[in-house]
Design an enzyme around this catalytic site. Sequence first.
Site, PDB file in Angstrom:
ATOM      1  N   CYS A   1       4.898  -2.536   2.918  1.00  0.00           N
ATOM      2  CA  CYS A   1       5.043  -3.712   2.058  1.00  0.00           C
ATOM      3  C   CYS A   1       3.955  -4.749   2.343  1.00  0.00           C
ATOM      4  O   CYS A   1       3.383  -4.803   3.435  1.00  0.00           O
ATOM      5  CB  CYS A   1       6.391  -4.376   2.300  1.00  0.00           C
TER       6      CYS A   1
ATOM      7  N   GLU B   1       4.247  -7.946   2.893  1.00  0.00           N
ATOM      8  CA  GLU B   1       4.555  -8.894   3.970  1.00  0.00           C
ATOM      9  C   GLU B   1       4.190  -8.309   5.329  1.00  0.00           C
ATOM     10  O   GLU B   1       3.675  -8.992   6.207  1.00  0.00           O
ATOM     11  CB  GLU B   1       6.048  -9.238   3.974  1.00  0.00           C
TER      12      GLU B   1
ATOM     13  N   ILE C   1       0.879  -1.180   0.000  1.00  0.00           N
ATOM     14  CA  ILE C   1       0.000   0.000   0.000  1.00  0.00           C
ATOM     15  C   ILE C   1       0.909   1.221   0.000  1.00  0.00           C
ATOM     16  O   ILE C   1       1.588   1.499   1.004  1.00  0.00           O
ATOM     17  CB  ILE C   1      -0.925   0.000   1.238  1.00  0.00           C
ATOM     18  N   GLU C   2       0.953   1.882  -1.156  1.00  0.00           N
ATOM     19  CA  GLU C   2       1.864   3.031  -1.296  1.00  0.00           C
ATOM     20  C   GLU C   2       1.161   4.317  -0.873  1.00  0.00           C
ATOM     21  O   GLU C   2      -0.044   4.335  -0.584  1.00  0.00           O
ATOM     22  CB  GLU C   2       2.373   3.096  -2.741  1.00  0.00           C
TER      23      GLU C   2
HETATM   24  N1  THU Z   1       7.577  -4.097  -1.681  1.00  0.00           N
HETATM   25  C1  THU Z   1       6.879  -5.020  -0.954  1.00  0.00           C
HETATM   26  O1  THU Z   1       5.647  -4.949  -0.873  1.00  0.00           O
HETATM   27  N2  THU Z   1       7.574  -6.010  -0.352  1.00  0.00           N
HETATM   28  C2  THU Z   1       8.938  -6.112  -0.362  1.00  0.00           C
HETATM   29  O2  THU Z   1       9.490  -6.880   0.401  1.00  0.00           O
HETATM   30  C3  THU Z   1       9.697  -5.310  -1.323  1.00  0.00           C
HETATM   31  C4  THU Z   1       9.025  -4.086  -1.811  1.00  0.00           C
HETATM   32  C5  THU Z   1       6.842  -3.000  -2.319  1.00  0.00           C
HETATM   33  C6  THU Z   1       7.061  -1.650  -1.689  1.00  0.00           C
HETATM   34  C7  THU Z   1       6.741  -0.727  -2.831  1.00  0.00           C
HETATM   35  O3  THU Z   1       5.342  -0.490  -2.837  1.00  0.00           O
HETATM   36  C8  THU Z   1       7.104  -1.520  -4.072  1.00  0.00           C
HETATM   37  O4  THU Z   1       7.222  -2.876  -3.654  1.00  0.00           O
HETATM   38  C9  THU Z   1       8.403  -1.081  -4.720  1.00  0.00           C
HETATM   39  O5  THU Z   1       9.440  -1.019  -3.801  1.00  0.00           O
END
Ligand code: THU
Length: 133
Positions: free
Chosen positions: A56, A58, A46-47
């Site tokens: 992230c 996880e 969720i950005e």
């Molecule tokens: N991201 C994750 O959701 N999990 C990770 O372990 C690596 C990165 C996401 C964060 C961001 O929304 C996008 O991937 C690019 O970094």
Amino acid sequence: MTDDQLSALIKDAIDAAGRAYAPYSNYHVGAALHTPAGVVYSGCNIENAAYPATICAERVALVKAVSEGVRKFDVIVVATPNGGSPCGLCRQMLYEFAPSLRVLMVDFNGAVHWDGPLSDLLLHGFGPDNLET
Ligand code: THU
């Protein structure tokens, strides 16, 4: 975990990636965190327009579970477009609860790019035991 259970968990992670809110990176991630009792907590990234506020997939799955009182985990599947690896923050937060967690990195076709213990991803990790003096 049986092959069928693992296939279902991989599908859960891929489905979760479909719910990602990632308009900035356009890198969609899904996670499916499995408990020894057979319950699955899913998460997606969720950005946020304030980029560092992003969370992230996880950690979304983990905080959903822990906030429901669940602290034991045996397997996590992380689904990304290219079988990418969990970031350091996610490794650390998962290590707190499940240092021997089995981690699978898969792509959106379900191909497994990596399958091994979290302790291999976070060697000599810092955990609750380290606070005992
Ligand atoms: N991201 C994750 O959701 N999990 C990770 O372990 C690596 C990165 C996401 C964060 C961001 O929304 C996008 O991937 C690019 O970094």
